[in-house]
Design an enzyme around this catalytic site. Structure first.
Site, PDB file in Angstrom:
ATOM      1  N   ASN A  73       3.834   3.904  -2.089  1.00 21.71           N
ATOM      2  CA  ASN A  73       3.763   4.812  -3.232  1.00 21.71           C
ATOM      3  C   ASN A  73       3.592   4.076  -4.554  1.00 21.71           C
ATOM      4  O   ASN A  73       2.796   4.485  -5.415  1.00 21.71           O
ATOM      5  CB  ASN A  73       5.022   5.679  -3.284  1.00 21.71           C
ATOM      6  CG  ASN A  73       5.070   6.698  -2.169  1.00 21.71           C
ATOM      7  OD1 ASN A  73       4.060   7.012  -1.553  1.00 21.71           O
ATOM      8  ND2 ASN A  73       6.259   7.218  -1.887  1.00 21.71           N
ATOM      9  N   ARG A 107      16.129   1.545  -1.236  1.00 23.17           N
ATOM     10  CA  ARG A 107      17.441   1.604  -0.588  1.00 23.17           C
ATOM     11  C   ARG A 107      17.821   0.262   0.031  1.00 23.17           C
ATOM     12  O   ARG A 107      18.986  -0.139  -0.001  1.00 23.17           O
ATOM     13  CB  ARG A 107      17.449   2.710   0.468  1.00 23.17           C
ATOM     14  CG  ARG A 107      17.265   4.097  -0.127  1.00 23.17           C
ATOM     15  CD  ARG A 107      17.101   5.182   0.933  1.00 23.17           C
ATOM     16  NE  ARG A 107      16.693   6.437   0.334  1.00 23.17           N
ATOM     17  CZ  ARG A 107      17.526   7.344  -0.162  1.00 23.17           C
ATOM     18  NH1 ARG A 107      18.830   7.119  -0.127  1.00 23.17           N
ATOM     19  NH2 ARG A 107      17.070   8.459  -0.689  1.00 23.17           N
ATOM     20  N   CYS A 121      13.407  -1.282 -11.778  1.00 24.16           N
ATOM     21  CA  CYS A 121      13.119  -0.059 -12.538  1.00 24.16           C
ATOM     22  C   CYS A 121      14.226   0.205 -13.552  1.00 24.16           C
ATOM     23  O   CYS A 121      13.957   0.560 -14.706  1.00 24.16           O
ATOM     24  CB  CYS A 121      12.939   1.123 -11.596  1.00 24.16           C
ATOM     25  SG  CYS A 121      14.392   1.566 -10.610  1.00 24.16           S
ATOM     26  N   SER A 143       0.821  -1.222   0.000  1.00 22.36           N
ATOM     27  CA  SER A 143       0.000   0.000   0.000  1.00 22.36           C
ATOM     28  C   SER A 143       0.848   1.262   0.000  1.00 22.36           C
ATOM     29  O   SER A 143       0.390   2.322   0.396  1.00 22.36           O
ATOM     30  CB  SER A 143      -0.928   0.009   1.221  1.00 22.36           C
ATOM     31  OG  SER A 143      -0.179  -0.016   2.430  1.00 22.36           O
ATOM     32  N   GLY A 149      12.633   5.336  -1.956  1.00 22.27           N
ATOM     33  CA  GLY A 149      12.149   5.119  -0.602  1.00 22.27           C
ATOM     34  C   GLY A 149      12.942   4.049   0.110  1.00 22.27           C
ATOM     35  O   GLY A 149      13.937   3.520  -0.411  1.00 22.27           O
ATOM     36  N   PRO A 150      12.519   3.684   1.309  1.00 24.22           N
ATOM     37  CA  PRO A 150      13.256   2.689   2.092  1.00 24.22           C
ATOM     38  C   PRO A 150      13.340   1.337   1.409  1.00 24.22           C
ATOM     39  O   PRO A 150      14.341   0.627   1.543  1.00 24.22           O
ATOM     40  CB  PRO A 150      12.467   2.607   3.407  1.00 24.22           C
ATOM     41  CG  PRO A 150      11.134   3.221   3.122  1.00 24.22           C
ATOM     42  CD  PRO A 150      11.369   4.235   2.054  1.00 24.22           C
ATOM     43  N   GLY A 151      12.296   0.963   0.653  1.00 23.52           N
ATOM     44  CA  GLY A 151      12.335  -0.312  -0.050  1.00 23.52           C
ATOM     45  C   GLY A 151      13.423  -0.335  -1.110  1.00 23.52           C
ATOM     46  O   GLY A 151      14.179  -1.304  -1.227  1.00 23.52           O
TER      47      GLY A 151
END
Length: 313
Positions: free
Chosen positions: A18, A168, A131, A16, A164-166
Site C-alpha cells: 500500500n 504491526r 510515520c 509493492s 498493516g502487517p508491516g
C-alpha cells in the site's frame, strides 16, 4: 524540473504494498523524479499490476532483479521492512544508488524535512524515521529551537485499519526509532514515543499529541509562532497536516515533574492518492519521501525547491 543534463532522476520503488503504491502516484506527479521500476516479491501484487499499467517495469524477483539491470536507478525508495532494507542497503551503496528508506531500519541518518533535511542532502542513504516521527518531531523541533526541552513525549493515534502487517510487526522498532528521533532530530534531551492503534469504525484520521517540558518563564508567544511556522512548512508537502487547536501551556505541577508544559495537538489527513484519507499516518511517509527525493534531485541540479527543508544553524 530536470537535472543539469535535462533529465529527471530515474527512481525505483522497492516494495509493492500500500505504501509503495501510494508513493508511486506521488512520484508520477513529480517534476524532478521519474519512477521507472517497481520491485516486489509477490507476482499477484496489486501494486505491481498498477505499476505495469502505468508504464513501469516491474518484477516480483526482488532486489536481485533490479541490480542485474543494464540500466540502474539513480535512487531507490524502499518500503519493505527494516531487516530487508538492512540487507539491501550495502548493495545499493556499492552500486552508487541513493536510497530513501521508509522502514525503521535507520541505516542512514534520520530526516524530518522541516528540521534537518538540508544537513543530509549529500547522504547516500537517508531514513524517514516513522510515520509518528514525521507527524510529531516537527512540533518538538519547533519548540526546541526557541527554548530548551528537557523532555518530550509524543502519542500517535492511528486507525487500526491503516496499520498493516508491516506496521504491526514493527511496533517495537517504531517506538525506539521515534523516541530517538525526538531527541536527535527534535532537540529534546530525553524523548518517549507511544503509538495507539484506534479500532474505531468508521476509521479515524491520524491524531497526535506532543508534550514538551519547557522553562516556566518561556516566551509563549515565540513558541506559538514557531509551532505555526513549522506547521505551514509541513503543509507544503502534506496539505492535510493541521493544528487541532492553539498550543496549550500549563504551569509546573506535580504531574509534570515540576516543569511547565506546552502541548500541541495535530491531525494528519491523507491526500487520498491511493490510500484512504484516514490513513494520514501512511500518507505523511510517502509525502515526506517524495519531498526528500525532490530536494536531493534539486540540489544535484543546482536548484532549491523551498524554505521548508530545515537545517540547524
Amino acid at each position: 524540473m530536470p537535472d543539469k543534463a535535462g533529465r529527471k532522476m530515474q527512481v525505483a520503488i522497492v516494495g509493492s504494498g500500500n505504501i509503495s503504491t501510494d508513493l508511486l502516484y506521488k512520484l508520477l506527479r513529480s517534476e524532478w523524479l521519474e519512477p521507472r521500476w517497481m520491485i516486489g516479491i509477490d507476482p499477484q501484487s496489486e501494486g505491481l499490476a498498477r505499476a505495469r499499467t502505468l508504464g513501469l517495469e516491474t518484477s516480483h524477483e526482488g532486489v536481485d532483479w533490479l541490480l542485474a539491470r543494464d540500466e540502474l536507478p539513480d535512487m531507490v525508495f524502499e518500503a519493505t521492512s527494516a531487516y530487508v532494507h538492512r540487507d539491501a542497503a550495502p548493495r545499493y551503496a556499492e552500486a552508487g544508488i541513493r536510497a530513501i528508506d521508509l522502514t525503521p531500519a535507520a541505516v542512514g541518518p534520520g530526516v524530518i524535512p522541516p528540521a534537518n533535511l538540508r544537513e543530509h542532502l549529500d547522504a547516500p542513504n537517508v531514513n524517514l524515521v516513522t510515520c509518528g516521527g514525521q507527524a510529531t518531531i516537527p512540533m518538538v523541533h519547533a519548540v526546541s529551537r526557541v527554548v530548551g526541552v528537557p523532555y518530550a513525549e509524543i502519542v500517535a493515534s492511528v486507525s487500526s485499519a491503516s496499520a498493516g502487517p508491516g506496521t504491526r510487526a514493527n511496533i517495537d522498532e517504531f517506538t525506539k526509532t521515534t523516541s530517538k528521533g525526538v531527541e536527535t532530530i527534535g532537540g529534546a534531551r530525553r524523548g518517549k514515543a507511544i503509538i495507539i492503534l484506534n479500532p474505531a469504525d468508521p476509521p479515524m484520521i491520524m491524531r497526535d499529541t506532543i508534550f514538551c517540558a519547557i522553562p516556566e518563564d518561556a516566551d509563549q508567544d515565540a513558541i506559538t509562532a514557531s509551532i505555526k511556522e513549522v506547521v505551514a512548512q509541513v503543509q507544503t508537502y502534506v496539505p492535510g497536516y493541521r493544528l487541532l487547536n492553539e498550543p496549550q501551556f500549563d504551569p509546573p505541577s506535580v504531574n509534570s515533574g515540576g516543569q511547565a508544559l506546552v502541548t500541541t495537538f495535530v491531525e494528519v489527513e491523507g491526500a487520498g492518492d491511493y490510500l484512504p484519507p484516514y490513513a494520514g499516518n501512511l500518507d505523511i511517509m510517502t509525502a515526506a519521501a517524495t519531498k526528500v527525493g525532490e530536494e536531493i534531485a534539486a540540489k544535484l541540479a543546482g536548484a532549491s525547491l523551498s524554505a521548508s527543508s530545515g537545517g540547524r544553524s
